[in-house]
Design a protein around this motif. Sequence first.
Motif, PDB file in Angstrom:
ATOM      1  N   HIS A   1      45.860  36.717  39.431  1.00  0.00           N
ATOM      2  CA  HIS A   1      46.375  38.074  39.355  1.00  0.00           C
ATOM      3  C   HIS A   1      46.680  38.484  37.922  1.00  0.00           C
ATOM      4  N   THR A   2      46.146  39.624  37.510  1.00  0.00           N
ATOM      5  CA  THR A   2      46.489  40.255  36.242  1.00  0.00           C
ATOM      6  C   THR A   2      47.212  41.552  36.555  1.00  0.00           C
ATOM      7  N   GLY A   3      48.431  41.692  36.037  1.00  0.00           N
ATOM      8  CA  GLY A   3      49.316  42.747  36.527  1.00  0.00           C
ATOM      9  C   GLY A   3      49.194  44.092  35.867  1.00  0.00           C
ATOM     10  N   MET A   4      48.052  44.422  35.282  1.00  0.00           N
ATOM     11  CA  MET A   4      47.927  45.728  34.648  1.00  0.00           C
ATOM     12  C   MET A   4      47.863  46.871  35.665  1.00  0.00           C
ATOM     13  N   SER A   5      47.471  46.571  36.892  1.00  0.00           N
ATOM     14  CA  SER A   5      47.455  47.574  37.967  1.00  0.00           C
ATOM     15  C   SER A   5      47.600  46.835  39.288  1.00  0.00           C
TER      16      SER A   5
ATOM     17  N   GLU B   1      48.312  44.120  57.111  1.00  0.00           N
ATOM     18  CA  GLU B   1      49.588  43.582  57.576  1.00  0.00           C
ATOM     19  C   GLU B   1      49.876  42.192  57.025  1.00  0.00           C
ATOM     20  N   THR B   2      48.851  41.467  56.610  1.00  0.00           N
ATOM     21  CA  THR B   2      49.038  40.119  56.069  1.00  0.00           C
ATOM     22  C   THR B   2      48.964  40.080  54.545  1.00  0.00           C
ATOM     23  N   THR B   3      48.834  41.235  53.928  1.00  0.00           N
ATOM     24  CA  THR B   3      48.659  41.323  52.480  1.00  0.00           C
ATOM     25  C   THR B   3      49.948  41.780  51.817  1.00  0.00           C
TER      26      THR B   3
ATOM     27  N   TRP C   1      51.712  34.869  52.240  1.00  0.00           N
ATOM     28  CA  TRP C   1      51.104  36.187  52.166  1.00  0.00           C
ATOM     29  C   TRP C   1      49.808  36.129  51.365  1.00  0.00           C
ATOM     30  N   ARG C   2      48.959  37.105  51.580  1.00  0.00           N
ATOM     31  CA  ARG C   2      47.667  37.162  50.907  1.00  0.00           C
ATOM     32  C   ARG C   2      47.706  38.157  49.751  1.00  0.00           C
ATOM     33  N   ILE C   3      46.979  37.854  48.691  1.00  0.00           N
ATOM     34  CA  ILE C   3      46.752  38.806  47.608  1.00  0.00           C
ATOM     35  C   ILE C   3      45.255  39.114  47.573  1.00  0.00           C
ATOM     36  N   ARG C   4      44.922  40.381  47.262  1.00  0.00           N
ATOM     37  CA  ARG C   4      43.522  40.812  47.307  1.00  0.00           C
ATOM     38  C   ARG C   4      43.233  41.748  46.138  1.00  0.00           C
ATOM     39  N   ILE C   5      41.962  41.884  45.808  1.00  0.00           N
ATOM     40  CA  ILE C   5      41.566  42.898  44.835  1.00  0.00           C
ATOM     41  C   ILE C   5      41.046  44.118  45.579  1.00  0.00           C
ATOM     42  N   SER C   6      41.204  45.277  44.981  1.00  0.00           N
ATOM     43  CA  SER C   6      40.638  46.500  45.542  1.00  0.00           C
ATOM     44  C   SER C   6      39.174  46.593  45.135  1.00  0.00           C
ATOM     45  N   SER C   7      38.494  47.578  45.654  1.00  0.00           N
ATOM     46  CA  SER C   7      37.065  47.673  45.347  1.00  0.00           C
ATOM     47  C   SER C   7      36.802  48.375  44.018  1.00  0.00           C
ATOM     48  N   GLN C   8      37.775  49.141  43.534  1.00  0.00           N
ATOM     49  CA  GLN C   8      37.623  49.798  42.241  1.00  0.00           C
ATOM     50  C   GLN C   8      38.283  48.967  41.141  1.00  0.00           C
TER      51      GLN C   8
ATOM     52  N   TYR D   1      33.328  41.365  27.809  1.00  0.00           N
ATOM     53  CA  TYR D   1      34.243  40.302  28.226  1.00  0.00           C
ATOM     54  C   TYR D   1      34.764  40.538  29.640  1.00  0.00           C
ATOM     55  N   PHE D   2      35.293  41.737  29.890  1.00  0.00           N
ATOM     56  CA  PHE D   2      35.887  41.991  31.200  1.00  0.00           C
ATOM     57  C   PHE D   2      34.836  42.084  32.306  1.00  0.00           C
ATOM     58  N   GLY D   3      33.609  42.414  31.944  1.00  0.00           N
ATOM     59  CA  GLY D   3      32.558  42.525  32.952  1.00  0.00           C
ATOM     60  C   GLY D   3      31.791  41.240  33.190  1.00  0.00           C
ATOM     61  N   THR D   4      32.064  40.204  32.401  1.00  0.00           N
ATOM     62  CA  THR D   4      31.329  38.935  32.554  1.00  0.00           C
ATOM     63  C   THR D   4      32.301  37.763  32.733  1.00  0.00           C
ATOM     64  N   ALA D   5      32.845  37.239  31.635  1.00  0.00           N
ATOM     65  CA  ALA D   5      33.698  36.052  31.709  1.00  0.00           C
ATOM     66  C   ALA D   5      34.919  36.276  32.594  1.00  0.00           C
ATOM     67  N   GLN D   6      35.573  37.433  32.429  1.00  0.00           N
ATOM     68  CA  GLN D   6      36.775  37.702  33.218  1.00  0.00           C
ATOM     69  C   GLN D   6      36.447  37.989  34.675  1.00  0.00           C
ATOM     70  N   SER D   7      35.465  38.840  34.917  1.00  0.00           N
ATOM     71  CA  SER D   7      35.153  39.229  36.295  1.00  0.00           C
ATOM     72  C   SER D   7      34.557  38.076  37.089  1.00  0.00           C
ATOM     73  N   ARG D   8      33.835  37.171  36.426  1.00  0.00           N
ATOM     74  CA  ARG D   8      33.262  36.016  37.123  1.00  0.00           C
ATOM     75  C   ARG D   8      34.368  35.176  37.758  1.00  0.00           C
ATOM     76  N   ILE D   9      35.394  34.857  36.979  1.00  0.00           N
ATOM     77  CA  ILE D   9      36.511  34.066  37.499  1.00  0.00           C
ATOM     78  C   ILE D   9      37.323  34.879  38.501  1.00  0.00           C
ATOM     79  N   TYR D  10      37.531  36.136  38.218  1.00  0.00           N
ATOM     80  CA  TYR D  10      38.355  36.997  39.067  1.00  0.00           C
ATOM     81  C   TYR D  10      37.765  37.147  40.458  1.00  0.00           C
ATOM     82  N   LEU D  11      36.466  37.397  40.524  1.00  0.00           N
ATOM     83  CA  LEU D  11      35.803  37.604  41.811  1.00  0.00           C
ATOM     84  C   LEU D  11      35.807  36.328  42.653  1.00  0.00           C
ATOM     85  N   VAL D  12      35.491  35.208  42.026  1.00  0.00           N
ATOM     86  CA  VAL D  12      35.447  33.953  42.779  1.00  0.00           C
ATOM     87  C   VAL D  12      36.853  33.550  43.224  1.00  0.00           C
ATOM     88  N   ALA D  13      37.840  33.791  42.388  1.00  0.00           N
ATOM     89  CA  ALA D  13      39.223  33.485  42.769  1.00  0.00           C
ATOM     90  C   ALA D  13      39.642  34.302  43.986  1.00  0.00           C
TER      91      ALA D  13
END
Length: 403
Positions: A208-212, A163-165, A248-255, A188-200
């Motif tokens: 946010h990267t809008g590919m999905s 409800e808050t997302t 509002w909140r933005i979140r990543i999914s688990s997949q 790249y996507f599994g190291t440099a990109q995901s490191r920043i993405y997860l912590v963010a």
Amino acid sequence: MAPMVIYTVYIFAIFFISVWCSMWILHILAIIYGRYRLHQKLSQIQADALLGVSILKPLMGVDPHLSSNLESFFTMNYPKYELLFCIEDENDPAIMLVKGLMDRYSKVDAKLFIGGSCVGVNPKINNMHRAYEAANNEFILISDSGIRMKEDTLQDMMNFMTETTALVHQMPFTSDREGFPATLEKIYFGTAQSRIYLVADLIRINCHTGMSALMRKSLLDEIGGLKTFGCYLAEDFFIAKSFTDRGWRIRISSQPAMQNSGICEVNSFQARLTRWAKLRVAMLPTFIIIEPLSECLVNGFCAAWAVNVLLKWEPVSFFLIHVLLWFLCDWILLSIVQNGSLPFNKFDFVVGWLFRECSGPCLFLHALLNPAIKWRSRVFRLAWGGIAEELKPKKESTLKYQT
């Protein structure tokens, strides 16, 4: 040496050590949070409790994997969704491919929009605008052509739409493919990109990267709809910012988002990374300083100099140990994101990792020296703040609508 010079040297040394420590905190947080956050088991939800989703698929051209990628959207295990395919050029070969899938999966609610609007300089938004206006559901999913879905991916994303997302997005990753370019992308996507993405995501910073990306249409409509962001090339960042600015909140999914483009080349991938760097610098000028220091080799070199100044440690040994530990942390994080066996061996990882780490600072420098952005056959110039101007504007195309 003059006292002022000595003071300045020590200030820089302390700064570099602080950045070095911060990067190791990022490593640890990404590994812990990635283990907790990614690849969660889906909870059982009643089908009637799942709300409808309109999926916007902007397409241009055909690559060897496009058919199978699009087919994965027709076969999702989700009770209520519609597919809205957006193709700007009426002569695009993707039209026949989409029509063939629509005939094969006639029970799936799918529509094809041929032609585009001119609501800004962003080609992707121009392509999607009419489909967005025709969307029938409260939730819309903007999904790039190279994305491949699992049967339960859409449900996984909806599970995090609380409800808050306002926006649930997938962390970029890649499908398993053969060859060095595919290895390089996955690293790249599994190291440099995901490191920043997860912590963010952990500390609730917009990355946010809008590919999905799944979002609430009503919240976009409150500020004028998707066309509001047509003046930006990085529309994904500013869409997310519009949500967070309103609480509002933005979140990543688990997949993670499984990119599965049939065109996989080193040059095209590096051009993509360079374009992203140009966008980041234009949107957030502080990245001119921050981004190079987040790279393994630059960070290690500066830290090695700093510890030699402050502690008289031997810099070469410090640098080599730094690189080794960074390498091991990246292997651990990549294994977590992959959630299974990697499609390459450890030697391939070493080669790909070294190539990525050595080329990263060079690509960033190239982005600074060549700020114009090439997007397919079009060229754009960015002003500070991210607003874009096309150097050779394209004439508005007409729209044709087919069911």
